[in-house]
Motif scaffolding. Structure first.
Motif, mmCIF file in Angstrom:
data_model
loop_
_atom_site.group_PDB
_atom_site.id
_atom_site.type_symbol
_atom_site.label_atom_id
_atom_site.label_comp_id
_atom_site.label_asym_id
_atom_site.label_seq_id
_atom_site.Cartn_x
_atom_site.Cartn_y
_atom_site.Cartn_z
ATOM 1 N N ASN A 293 23.213 3.792 6.299
ATOM 2 C CA ASN A 293 24.311 3.563 7.228
ATOM 3 C C ASN A 293 24.322 4.587 8.359
ATOM 4 O O ASN A 293 24.504 4.239 9.541
ATOM 5 C CB ASN A 293 25.638 3.598 6.464
ATOM 6 N N GLN A 294 24.125 5.858 8.020
ATOM 7 C CA GLN A 294 24.188 6.901 9.040
ATOM 8 C C GLN A 294 23.014 6.809 10.009
ATOM 9 O O GLN A 294 23.174 7.002 11.222
ATOM 10 C CB GLN A 294 24.255 8.273 8.361
ATOM 11 N N HIS A 295 21.838 6.479 9.485
ATOM 12 C CA HIS A 295 20.681 6.321 10.360
ATOM 13 C C HIS A 295 20.759 5.009 11.147
ATOM 14 O O HIS A 295 20.198 4.904 12.251
ATOM 15 C CB HIS A 295 19.395 6.397 9.543
ATOM 16 N N PHE A 296 21.438 4.014 10.605
ATOM 17 C CA PHE A 296 21.709 2.753 11.298
ATOM 18 C C PHE A 296 22.509 3.044 12.573
ATOM 19 O O PHE A 296 22.180 2.567 13.672
ATOM 20 C CB PHE A 296 22.491 1.842 10.346
ATOM 21 N N PHE A 297 23.557 3.857 12.464
ATOM 22 C CA PHE A 297 24.373 4.153 13.630
ATOM 23 C C PHE A 297 23.633 5.045 14.629
ATOM 24 O O PHE A 297 23.885 4.958 15.845
ATOM 25 C CB PHE A 297 25.717 4.763 13.220
ATOM 26 N N PHE A 298 22.715 5.869 14.139
ATOM 27 C CA PHE A 298 21.880 6.617 15.080
ATOM 28 C C PHE A 298 21.020 5.648 15.892
ATOM 29 O O PHE A 298 20.867 5.816 17.116
ATOM 30 C CB PHE A 298 20.998 7.621 14.340
ATOM 31 N N ALA A 299 20.466 4.630 15.243
ATOM 32 C CA ALA A 299 19.665 3.628 15.952
ATOM 33 C C ALA A 299 20.524 2.852 16.956
ATOM 34 O O ALA A 299 20.088 2.576 18.077
ATOM 35 C CB ALA A 299 19.017 2.668 14.956
ATOM 36 N N LEU A 300 21.755 2.516 16.566
ATOM 37 C CA LEU A 300 22.651 1.814 17.485
ATOM 38 C C LEU A 300 23.006 2.688 18.686
ATOM 39 O O LEU A 300 23.180 2.194 19.800
ATOM 40 C CB LEU A 300 23.932 1.396 16.753
ATOM 41 N N ALA A 301 23.114 3.992 18.455
ATOM 42 C CA ALA A 301 23.507 4.907 19.530
ATOM 43 C C ALA A 301 22.371 5.211 20.494
ATOM 44 O O ALA A 301 22.609 5.422 21.689
ATOM 45 C CB ALA A 301 24.031 6.215 18.934
ATOM 46 N N THR A 302 21.137 5.222 19.992
ATOM 47 C CA THR A 302 20.015 5.700 20.806
ATOM 48 C C THR A 302 18.931 4.661 21.067
ATOM 49 O O THR A 302 18.126 4.840 21.984
ATOM 50 C CB THR A 302 19.341 6.892 20.104
ATOM 51 N N GLY A 303 18.864 3.611 20.268
ATOM 52 C CA GLY A 303 17.774 2.652 20.381
ATOM 53 C C GLY A 303 16.528 3.079 19.631
ATOM 54 O O GLY A 303 15.525 2.357 19.610
ATOM 55 N N ASP A 304 16.563 4.227 18.981
ATOM 56 C CA ASP A 304 15.418 4.763 18.226
ATOM 57 C C ASP A 304 15.533 4.302 16.772
ATOM 58 O O ASP A 304 16.420 4.734 16.039
ATOM 59 C CB ASP A 304 15.425 6.285 18.317
ATOM 60 N N THR A 305 14.619 3.449 16.351
ATOM 61 C CA THR A 305 14.676 2.892 14.990
ATOM 62 C C THR A 305 13.808 3.638 13.992
ATOM 63 O O THR A 305 13.859 3.346 12.785
ATOM 64 C CB THR A 305 14.235 1.410 14.992
ATOM 65 N N ALA A 306 13.018 4.619 14.439
ATOM 66 C CA ALA A 306 12.106 5.316 13.523
ATOM 67 C C ALA A 306 12.853 5.998 12.372
ATOM 68 O O ALA A 306 12.450 5.869 11.208
ATOM 69 C CB ALA A 306 11.244 6.310 14.288
ATOM 70 N N PRO A 307 13.946 6.749 12.630
ATOM 71 C CA PRO A 307 14.666 7.357 11.509
ATOM 72 C C PRO A 307 15.273 6.315 10.558
ATOM 73 O O PRO A 307 15.332 6.554 9.349
ATOM 74 C CB PRO A 307 15.763 8.177 12.199
ATOM 75 N N LEU A 308 15.715 5.184 11.083
ATOM 76 C CA LEU A 308 16.245 4.124 10.222
ATOM 77 C C LEU A 308 15.147 3.557 9.336
ATOM 78 O O LEU A 308 15.361 3.314 8.143
ATOM 79 C CB LEU A 308 16.869 3.024 11.080
ATOM 80 N N GLU A 309 13.976 3.354 9.899
ATOM 81 C CA GLU A 309 12.853 2.861 9.100
ATOM 82 C C GLU A 309 12.524 3.839 7.969
ATOM 83 O O GLU A 309 12.267 3.419 6.832
ATOM 84 C CB GLU A 309 11.627 2.647 9.999
ATOM 85 N N GLN A 310 12.549 5.130 8.285
ATOM 86 C CA GLN A 310 12.278 6.133 7.247
ATOM 87 C C GLN A 310 13.370 6.131 6.190
ATOM 88 O O GLN A 310 13.101 6.269 4.985
ATOM 89 C CB GLN A 310 12.154 7.520 7.868
ATOM 90 N N ALA A 311 14.637 5.961 6.614
ATOM 91 C CA ALA A 311 15.745 5.915 5.661
ATOM 92 C C ALA A 311 15.614 4.718 4.727
ATOM 93 O O ALA A 311 15.918 4.818 3.524
ATOM 94 C CB ALA A 311 17.075 5.848 6.414
ATOM 95 N N LEU A 312 15.143 3.601 5.241
ATOM 96 C CA LEU A 312 14.915 2.428 4.389
ATOM 97 C C LEU A 312 13.819 2.713 3.362
ATOM 98 O O LEU A 312 13.953 2.364 2.186
ATOM 99 C CB LEU A 312 14.541 1.216 5.251
#
Length: 554
Positions: free
Chosen positions: A268-287
């Motif tokens: 969830n927290q990395h999801f909102f980082f992706a929504l805020a910045t457009g950077d999905t790499a941290p979300l992919e790592q969190a998954l």
């Protein structure tokens, strides 16, 4: 059979009785009001209703300060109303889970009153006391900036008592076997009334021990799970534990002695980082970090809940970017770690809201919706702390948003600004084919037609475009591909798939199928904040579905 586990593939809806629907006109939502709105939840496609605490309470913390675990607060109705609600929910095929708030009680609970007034009371050892103020009396507070201490002196007992939360919520002593036995009685009582499980509040604090040895006693959690399974074999525990991926395994256990489900705060927290910045790499790592869990367990995926958006576990540089994008003003922030806003008011753009919700439905786990998010409700920052996101449901443009006929409401509706009930409400959106509500109904239907997401294995796809998250789910011979573009600009992606049917992708949301090029990959255009759901090979998935295989383990 592993497929008997209903929580693996359910759509959950979170609501508070006091802000959902008022049937008797006293300004407070109630059980009869919820009964009157069950057809709405049923038409939305909800499988599970998660009820916030409704037991008797002084209500100093939204009901999370309970003074009687075996009843219904008179504001919400009676125990008879609860049984009637359970009957109506069951008739519509919906399950019900309740909040289990047993880390602490209200300081007005008879147990605490007896404990503080009599040193010889059997309840004295049900709480945690100290003759002197402990060294860490102002450390480890749940609500920093608002809460002053975790040890407070009681003038009656003339002792200090421990409270992780507010001073009016003394912690129960989990090391006392009588306390744990009482918790099992509480669970048994509500199971007997037909509930399907519990959302367990503040799990890490429940497991805290002051005995020598480990600081967290996971055997206490195993006791609860074993009792639950003994009393109701298909009941489930959904745990609130905002912990790191390395710690989650102990909370799940082996799939039989821990939580059935956990909220995926890490994603969830990395999801909102992706929504805020457009950077999905941290979300992919969190998954990837949260991919390996026992087969009989499941993640609960969500966007917003009844609390602040907690981003404390993001590194400071990432956290600051989320604050700057979604909570730039001091009154939007809370407890030095979170944002006290609703999803719609944070994102603003309808395309961005759709992207976020589409991905929530497409993430590994069972999706949890917060009441009002299906119509894009906003927040009221004039209210204190988390009350900003706990305003009454907006049913219509009529007085009090169609929530109540009372002259005065316990919690006022949002009546000004872009999210006022006059423009954002269920009735208006139900009649608008292009509304967020009707879009949400469609997405829930599509999600329920894609059991691969809840049951299957998943892999991340190379898309050839930064900021585009691609995933492929496979289960029993069928595959789903989902693509989400976090960029403000359109993107052209290339996706390569192997296996039977890979040459054709059928779009599940519109007539826009994809055929592979001669080189064997799919070239797919995504609009700004665009998303696409595909079924691999065609729509005859029911014919291709393979019989279930043996379980692979716990």
């Amino acid at each position: 059979m592993i497929e008997d586990l209903w929580y693996k593939n359910s759509v959950v809806y979170s609501l508070d009785l006091d802000t959902f629907m008022d049937a008797n006109g006293d300004g407070v939502g109630d059980l009869p009001g919820l009964i009157n709105r069950l057809d709405y939840l049923n038409s939305l496609g909800i499988d599970v209703i998660w009820l916030a605490p409704f037991q008797p309470s002084p209500n100093r913390d939204n009901g999370y300060d309970i003074s009687d675990y075996y009843g219904v607060d008179h504001r919400y109705g009676s125990s008879g109303d609860f049984v009637e609600f359970m009957n109506h929910a069951r008739k519509r095929g919906m399950r019900v889970i309740l909040d289990l708030v047993v880390n602490h009680t209200s300081n007005e609970h008879p147990w605490f009153k007896a404990a503080r007034s009599d040193p010889d009371s059997q309840y004295r050892d049900w709480y945690i006391w100290s003759k002197k103020r402990p060294a860490g009396w102002n450390k480890g507070m749940v609500f920093p900036g608002v809460q002053k201490a975790v040890w407070t002196r009681d003038p009656v007992a003339k002792l200090y008592y421990h409270h992780r939360f507010y001073e009016f919520q003394p912690d129960l002593n989990m090391d006392n076997p009588h306390v744990r036995a009482e918790i099992r009685r509480i669970i048994g009582y509500w199971l007997q009334l037909g509930v399907d499980g519990f959302r367990v509040d503040a799990v890490p604090f429940i497991l805290e021990s002051r005995l020598k040895g480990e600081k967290l006693r996971f055997d206490y959690l195993a006791e609860i799970r074993q009792f639950l399974q003994w009393r109701a074999g298909d009941a489930a525990l959904l745990g609130e534990a905002n912990v790191t991926p390395e710690e989650t395994q102990r909370y799940f256990g082996d799939g039989r002695d821990g939580l059935n489900m956990m909220f995926n705060f890490w994603v969830n927290q990395h999801f909102f980082f992706a929504l805020a910045t457009g950077d999905t790499a941290p979300l992919e790592q969190a998954l990837k970090d949260t991919a390996k869990i026992p087969e009989a367990t499941q993640w609960a995926v969500f966007l917003r809940n009844h609390d602040e958006l907690d981003i404390e576990r993001l590194p400071k540089t990432k956290r600051d970017k989320v604050f700057a994008r979604f909570g730039p003003e001091p009154n939007m922030q809370l407890y030095h770690r979170g944002i006290r806003r609703r999803l719609a008011s944070m994102l603003g753009d309808r395309r961005h809201i759709e992207l976020a919700n589409s991905l929530m439905f497409a993430l590994p786990g069972s999706p949890v919706l917060r009441y009002g998010d299906e119509i894009g409700m906003g927040d009221d920052l004039a209210r204190k702390e988390r009350a900003a996101v706990r305003t009454p449901m907006q049913w219509s443009s009529e007085r009090n948003a169609g929530f109540s006929t009372a002259q005065r409401l316990a919690n006022g509706v949002i009546s000004k600004g872009p999210y006022a009930y006059q423009t954002v409400n269920v009735d208006a959106q139900r009649r608008d084919p292009g509304s967020l509500l009707n879009w949400m109904i469609k997405m829930i239907r599509v999600r329920k037609e894609c059991p691969e997401i809840g049951w299957g294995e998943w892999t991340l796809l190379r898309t050839g475009a930064k900021g585009v998250l691609g995933m492929c789910y496979s289960w029993r011979g069928n595959r789903i591909v989902v693509l989400h573009n976090f960029n403000r600009q359109p993107q052209q992606v290339k996706v390569a798939l192997d296996g039977e049917g890979s040459e054709r992708l059928v779009n599940l949301l519109e007539v826009d199928d994809s055929l592979a090029t001669r080189q064997g990959h799919h070239e797919i255009a995504l609009t700004a904040f665009g998303y696409k759901w595909f079924r691999v090979g065609g729509l005859n998935y029911a014919l291709r579905r393979q019989p279930p295989g043996p379980p692979t383990g716990h």
